[in-house]
Design an enzyme around this catalytic site. Structure first.
Site, mmCIF file in Angstrom:
data_model
loop_
_atom_site.group_PDB
_atom_site.id
_atom_site.type_symbol
_atom_site.label_atom_id
_atom_site.label_comp_id
_atom_site.label_asym_id
_atom_site.label_seq_id
_atom_site.Cartn_x
_atom_site.Cartn_y
_atom_site.Cartn_z
ATOM 1 N N VAL A 118 47.665 54.027 56.857
ATOM 2 C CA VAL A 118 48.751 54.633 57.505
ATOM 3 C C VAL A 118 50.008 53.723 57.628
ATOM 4 O O VAL A 118 49.931 52.598 58.234
ATOM 5 C CB VAL A 118 48.493 55.604 58.401
ATOM 6 C CG1 VAL A 118 49.560 56.468 59.166
ATOM 7 C CG2 VAL A 118 47.359 56.413 58.255
ATOM 8 N N LYS A 174 50.241 58.298 54.755
ATOM 9 C CA LYS A 174 48.892 58.161 54.484
ATOM 10 C C LYS A 174 48.760 57.949 53.064
ATOM 11 O O LYS A 174 49.123 58.722 52.142
ATOM 12 C CB LYS A 174 47.894 59.226 54.877
ATOM 13 C CG LYS A 174 46.420 58.879 54.959
ATOM 14 C CD LYS A 174 45.550 59.832 55.598
ATOM 15 C CE LYS A 174 44.235 59.789 55.667
ATOM 16 N NZ LYS A 174 43.548 60.814 56.113
ATOM 17 N N ALA A 212 47.798 51.724 60.880
ATOM 18 C CA ALA A 212 46.361 51.768 60.812
ATOM 19 C C ALA A 212 45.840 51.780 59.348
ATOM 20 O O ALA A 212 46.400 52.035 58.336
ATOM 21 C CB ALA A 212 46.007 53.194 61.599
ATOM 22 N N ALA A 256 41.798 52.517 57.310
ATOM 23 C CA ALA A 256 40.442 53.014 57.546
ATOM 24 C C ALA A 256 39.781 53.111 56.284
ATOM 25 O O ALA A 256 40.067 52.331 55.467
ATOM 26 C CB ALA A 256 40.519 54.460 58.229
ATOM 27 N N ASP A 263 34.945 65.193 61.586
ATOM 28 C CA ASP A 263 35.027 63.498 61.747
ATOM 29 C C ASP A 263 35.448 63.033 63.139
ATOM 30 O O ASP A 263 36.414 62.566 63.204
ATOM 31 C CB ASP A 263 36.122 62.960 60.702
ATOM 32 C CG ASP A 263 36.001 61.257 60.336
ATOM 33 O OD1 ASP A 263 34.941 60.890 60.793
ATOM 34 O OD2 ASP A 263 36.615 60.952 59.693
ATOM 35 N N ILE A 320 39.362 55.325 53.561
ATOM 36 C CA ILE A 320 39.860 55.447 52.010
ATOM 37 C C ILE A 320 41.274 55.488 51.941
ATOM 38 O O ILE A 320 41.718 55.665 50.987
ATOM 39 C CB ILE A 320 39.463 56.851 51.355
ATOM 40 C CG1 ILE A 320 39.960 58.144 52.400
ATOM 41 C CG2 ILE A 320 38.003 57.002 51.631
ATOM 42 C CD1 ILE A 320 39.834 59.274 51.694
#
Length: 453
Positions: free
Chosen positions: A138, A152, A131, A133, A281, A135
């Site tokens: 992963v 991460k 994944a 995103a 979030d 900033i």
């Protein structure tokens, strides 16, 4: 793929092109109207074209641009269906996908932060990201003790990119307003800017995740992965499978939608009460629907046993006493029709400034449609309901618009307000039937009647 675009001039040029594109389309729209097409049809096409360009650029840039796009994406429920439909897929993609950074960059960060022998910490490490995103991205791996983990890795230069993007976006926030009727974009961007340093600090994120993981360790409804290791720019947590909430939104069953919605509402209100922290979030990319223990053991998969997996604790609001009791008291007294009490509470908390004079009955009339979900035994959250509320507040001819302009949002409530709105947006995307009042009774201070526990 290239690294995260870090050169300020490159990022600024891409973002600065957005308002120019908006202006060009406005000129195109004027020509269409002169040519005889109705203003309504032309406006709809303009909004579609603007959104297409906006989310394409935000997705490419990652950083603050990507983060803003993720925050905005949960509000697509407020858009007219004929506008939201064509680019809903683009919005959803922003929630958990972005162009990955090169493998060599990932390895360089891991070597710098975990040491030259970083590979010895893992039995397996997948170079392809699972994944990506705003900033960081992963990677799936197996820790040296055999546990499956999520690694991460923060993009180099993410801090500079975040600040640069959000500064640039704030300069033309007014032009983005029509994309989400009824929402003031500028405070959203300002609040994101204020939290940049916290978002980049994986130490703070690890502490918040550990707190949640400990509190929810034996919870039958909510699952939070444990933190395995943390260093600057690298966070290792236990891997969590499950059905992404974005997939439930896209084509989940009625049972999946309702269960996910109920658990999302439960986590929103129980989290602060149990941990003193508010997960701030709440976009679908950060949640998974997991099978219950009976289903994992080969049972019949009772929907009431499904659990909510929660990821990404990079942004939290610290609320040592849980959510403010004023929220619950205001909700309870508003539902009871106590206009004077509600008005006095709002004034005491700073929602109504001393210099502003408002009719308590008008304030109550403004609030009642918004808090309708808290009154019903169960409430069906729909995009049409969300659109109705947005239109009512955004229409300059509406009394609600005029009253809303006179209300104030105290800084201490800013993040709570955004998280609540975002969660409602996700519930509407899920089209979930939720017993919201049950969760408020159980977890929101001040909501239950004073003589009840």
């Amino acid at each position: 793929m290239s690294d995260l675009p870090r050169k300020a001039v490159t990022r600024t040029a891409k973002l600065a092109a957005l308002p120019l594109g908006f202006a060009g389309r406005a000129t195109w729209g004027l020509g269409k109207r002169i040519g005889g097409r109705s203003a309504e049809i032309v406006a709809r096409e303009l909004q579609q074209r603007t959104a297409d360009q906006l989310f394409k650029v935000l997705g490419e840039l990652k950083g603050g641009a990507m983060k803003f796009g993720q925050a905005l994406s949960v509000f697509e429920s407020a858009l007219p269906e004929e506008v939201a439909g064509p680019y809903r897929a683009a919005l959803t993609k922003l929630q958990d996908a972005a162009p990955p950074m090169p493998t060599r960059t990932v390895h360089a960060v891991l070597e710098e932060r975990l040491g030259a022998d970083w590979r010895e910490l893992f039995l397996e490490f997948e170079d392809k990201p699972a994944a990506a995103a705003s900033i960081g991205q992963v990677h799936r791996a197996v820790w040296h003790d055999g546990r499956e983990v999520a690694v991460k890795v923060q993009y180099p230069g993410a801090g500079e990119a975040l600040l640069s993007d959000l500064t640039q976006l704030s300069r033309f926030a007014r032009l983005l307003g029509p994309l989400v009727p009824g929402m003031d974009i500028k405070p959203l961007i300002a609040e994101m800017r204020d939290r940049v340093s916290e978002e980049l600090d994986y130490g703070l994120e690890a502490a918040a995740q550990r707190k949640h993981a400990e509190e929810f360790a034996d919870d039958p409804d909510v699952v939070v992965p444990a933190v395995v290791h943390q260093s600057e720019q690298v966070l290792v947590t236990e891997w969590m499978e499950g059905l992404p909430l974005a997939e439930v939104i896209a084509d989940g069953t009625r049972e999946q939608r309702d269960r996910a919605g109920q658990l999302l509402a439960r986590f929103l209100f129980s989290g602060p009460a149990r941990t003193g922290l508010l997960h701030a979030d709440p976009h679908p990319g950060n949640f998974r629907l997991l099978p219950g223990a009976d289903e994992e053991a080969g049972g019949d998969g009772d929907p009431e046993s499904w659990r909510l997996g929660v990821l990404d604790f990079g942004t939290v609001d610290r609320l040592p006493g849980g959510l403010p009791g004023t929220i619950g008291t205001c909700l309870r007294t508003a539902l009871a029709g106590e206009a004077e009490t509600v008005h006095d509470l709002l004034r005491a908390e700073g929602f109504v400034k001393e210099t502003v004079s408002l009719d308590p009955d008008a304030v109550l009339e403004y609030l009642l449609p918004i808090i309708e979900p808290a009154e019903a035994e169960s409430f069906v959250f729909t995009r049409s309901w969300m659109r109705t509320q947005a239109a009512r507040i955004a229409d300059p001819r509406s009394p609600a618009y005029q009253l809303g302009k006179q209300l104030n949002l105290p800084p201490s409530y800013l993040l709570i307000h955004r998280v609540t709105l975002s969660t409602i947006g996700v519930l509407c995307q899920l089209n979930a039937t939720v017993r919201l009042r049950d969760e408020l009774d159980a977890w929101l201070p001040g909501f239950a009647e004073p003589d009840r526990p």
